[in-house]
Design a protein around this motif. Structure first.
Motif, short mmCIF file in Angstrom:
data_model
loop_
_atom_site.label_atom_id
_atom_site.label_comp_id
_atom_site.label_asym_id
_atom_site.label_seq_id
_atom_site.Cartn_x
_atom_site.Cartn_y
_atom_site.Cartn_z
N UNK A 130 -1.95 4.94 1.12
CA UNK A 130 -2.31 6.34 0.87
C UNK A 130 -2.76 6.52 -0.58
N UNK A 131 -2.04 5.89 -1.51
CA UNK A 131 -2.41 6.02 -2.92
C UNK A 131 -3.78 5.40 -3.19
N UNK A 132 -4.03 4.24 -2.62
CA UNK A 132 -5.32 3.58 -2.84
C UNK A 132 -6.46 4.35 -2.16
N UNK A 133 -6.20 4.87 -0.97
CA UNK A 133 -7.23 5.61 -0.24
C UNK A 133 -7.57 6.95 -0.90
N UNK A 134 -6.61 7.51 -1.61
CA UNK A 134 -6.84 8.81 -2.25
C UNK A 134 -7.83 8.69 -3.41
N UNK A 135 -7.92 7.48 -3.97
CA UNK A 135 -8.82 7.28 -5.10
C UNK A 135 -8.23 7.74 -6.42
N UNK A 136 -6.99 8.19 -6.41
CA UNK A 136 -6.35 8.69 -7.63
C UNK A 136 -5.72 7.59 -8.47
N UNK A 137 -5.54 6.40 -7.91
CA UNK A 137 -4.93 5.31 -8.67
C UNK A 137 -5.93 4.79 -9.69
N UNK A 138 -5.50 4.77 -10.97
CA UNK A 138 -6.42 4.25 -11.97
C UNK A 138 -6.46 2.73 -11.88
N UNK A 139 -7.44 2.16 -12.49
CA UNK A 139 -7.68 0.72 -12.36
C UNK A 139 -6.49 -0.11 -12.84
N UNK A 140 -5.79 0.35 -13.86
CA UNK A 140 -4.64 -0.40 -14.37
C UNK A 140 -3.48 -0.42 -13.36
N UNK A 141 -3.48 0.49 -12.44
CA UNK A 141 -2.41 0.56 -11.44
C UNK A 141 -2.76 -0.21 -10.17
N UNK A 142 -4.03 -0.52 -9.94
CA UNK A 142 -4.45 -1.15 -8.70
C UNK A 142 -3.83 -2.54 -8.52
N UNK A 143 -3.88 -3.39 -9.55
CA UNK A 143 -3.35 -4.74 -9.40
C UNK A 143 -1.85 -4.74 -9.08
N UNK A 144 -1.03 -3.98 -9.82
CA UNK A 144 0.39 -3.93 -9.44
C UNK A 144 0.62 -3.40 -8.02
N UNK A 145 -0.20 -2.44 -7.61
CA UNK A 145 -0.07 -1.92 -6.24
C UNK A 145 -0.40 -3.00 -5.22
N UNK A 146 -1.45 -3.76 -5.48
CA UNK A 146 -1.82 -4.83 -4.54
C UNK A 146 -0.76 -5.91 -4.48
#
Length: 86
Positions: free
Chosen positions: A21-37
């Motif tokens: 949901x966070x990734x699909x919303x587009x609100x996650x900044x680039x610095x947060x994407x790798x930890x989320x993945x």
């Protein structure tokens, strides 16, 4: 520091849903994407591990119920019309 308790299937699935949901919303900044993945990869592995464990148990129990025992005997091949006769 001791290892944290492994995630339950429900916890891991909830994490995957939250991350998606966070990734699909587009609100996650680039610095947060790798930890989320990385978190998603760990949660996916936990879910897959639980599913495979259940499949193994069910396959073992069902195979034993179908053959009438704990494992397959060589005599069971005689009943198999597709078994190699040679």
């Amino acid at each position: 520091m001791p290892d944290p308790q492994p995630l339950t299937y429900r916890e891991a699935y909830a994490r995957l849903s939250r991350i998606a949901a966070e990734l699909e919303s587009g609100d996650a900044d680039l610095d947060r994407v790798l930890p989320l993945l990385e978190e998603a990869r760990a949660a996916y592995a936990a879910c897959r591990e639980r599913i495979e464990a259940v499949r193994a148990v069910l396959a073992g129990e069902w195979a034993a119920a179908e053959t009438g025992g704990e494992g397959e005997d060589e005599d069971d091949e005689a009943d198999d019309p597709y078994a190699d006769p040679y």
